[in-house]
Design an enzyme around this catalytic site. Sequence first.
Site, short mmCIF file in Angstrom:
data_model
loop_
_atom_site.label_atom_id
_atom_site.label_comp_id
_atom_site.label_asym_id
_atom_site.label_seq_id
_atom_site.Cartn_x
_atom_site.Cartn_y
_atom_site.Cartn_z
N GLU A 87 0.81 -1.24 0.00
CA GLU A 87 0.00 0.00 0.00
C GLU A 87 0.84 1.28 0.00
O GLU A 87 0.50 2.24 0.69
CB GLU A 87 -0.94 -0.01 1.22
CG GLU A 87 -1.93 -1.15 1.18
CD GLU A 87 -2.79 -1.25 2.44
OE1 GLU A 87 -3.99 -1.46 2.29
OE2 GLU A 87 -2.25 -1.13 3.56
C1 ACM Z 1 -1.95 -5.46 3.95
O1 ACM Z 1 -3.00 -5.96 4.40
N1 ACM Z 1 -1.88 -4.17 3.71
C2 ACM Z 1 -0.78 -6.29 3.69
#
Ligand code: ACM
Length: 510
Positions: A329
């Site tokens: 992310e």
């Molecule tokens: C994640 O759940 N951002 C690895």
Amino acid sequence: MKLDARLLLLPLFALLSCNANRDINFPTTDLTLTQVIPQPLEVIASNDGFALDQHTSLTVPDNMAWRNVGEYLINKIEFKTGLDLTNTSKTYTDIVFIKDERLEDDESYQLTISKDSLVLRAKDAEAAFRGVQTIRQLIPESSNDTLSTQPIWVIPTGIINDKPQYEHRGTMLDVARHFFSVEDVKKYLDVLAYYKINVFHIHLTDDQGWRIEIKSWPRLTEVGSLTGVGGGPGGFYTQEEYKEIVDYAAERHIMVIPEVDMPGHTNSASLAYNFLNGNGKEIEQVTSMAVGYSTFDTRKDTVYQFIDDVVREISALSPGPYFHIGGDESLVTKEEDYIYFVDRVEKIVELYDKRLIGWDEVATANLSSNSVAQVWNSEENKELAFQKDMKVILSPAKKAYLDMKYDTDSKFGLRWAGYIPVDTAYLWSPESYGSIDDVLGVEAPLWGETIRTIDELEYLAFPRVIGYAELGWTTQENRSWNSYKKRLAHHGQFLRRNNVSYYPSEKIDW
Ligand code: ACM
């Protein structure tokens, strides 16, 4: 409690004398009907009973690692039954651990249980430790004392040949969103060990908090650890405390994988050291659950000097072969900057003799086949990893995220990946994600946004993590929801006795 040194010296032929002279009329028991989780590879019943009682003793190979495994079993038997296996006046022994190099697969063990003896064979202490968990689970919750003058715990006789399908059977704990104490982590680890979990991945840093002391960059904890999601006290591990966790896990043959999440998920680091920040925004403490807004400056050499120090200090405390760099992310890091960053951090990780693991996005970088992708979200990234001959760890969010609510009644947890009731958590096939040789194993992450206490942690983790342990250990042919749910029902007693605040799902007849 000390293992009686006297017992260690007993010759094996002592086994030949036995407790058969105690003429106890055991109830016939069937080894194939026991409640062991994970289900072992092969179970052959011989329909008799071995009596664990006040006369039972233990012999182990005379070496420290094996002695530690023996002591672990002795302590657990005492906790469960009150029996003290070191306090027997007998001159023969009934439980014997034997080092047997012929059992060459990692973690493979054999139990041979007869009326007179219980023999555990394994090539090393790690494999013996897995076998010890099976022994613990074979001991009934209560003694059958109606047939004898003293309480006995009847273990069914037969042979168990067992080994795991996958080498990596883990869970991740996020201590960044909310901090969990060393004591909390130890309690969790001890229960995980009972299910042959062998990997504890600890998510040490995130936007809301930095949880591990880095001696060369003290503001990370002085400034970066002060709070967490929703405000509150925060916290961090000193290096000595982190080592305490690593050592406690190692005593249970559990490997700790440290994670420092970057280049995104780094607000707390940039709050401590502003130069790290790569998106030009003013840095403020964040206690919301938002994701994807922070990034390191991937084009600054000083950022890599910082990362080198962090990886070096944590690697020195972590004997396992892996260092997890997060990598998920990073929504405000440009794609070319992200790839440049991951490529460069891989070299740093390798400099300290570790293998890189990252969330599945890292497979978009130019990583070596020695690095590992932890698949949580993207089929495409999984395929990219396979194309690079990288191994993968399976943590599909819709199946294996422990922070998802069980159902609409769940007190804690999120639901962005859907509800994950106990059957959904169990009913999927790691085998369908890739060949067994390409998949290291199964890991269930527990993100910490909605949990603050060990009770809340346990509510989300148990019983689902027990099912993930079986998915990682047991072959597909040997798994069945109907069998698993019946066996799991019997584990309620174990969980209650160990004060584990599990979610009493209505799908299980506890
Ligand atoms: C994640 O759940 N951002 C690895």
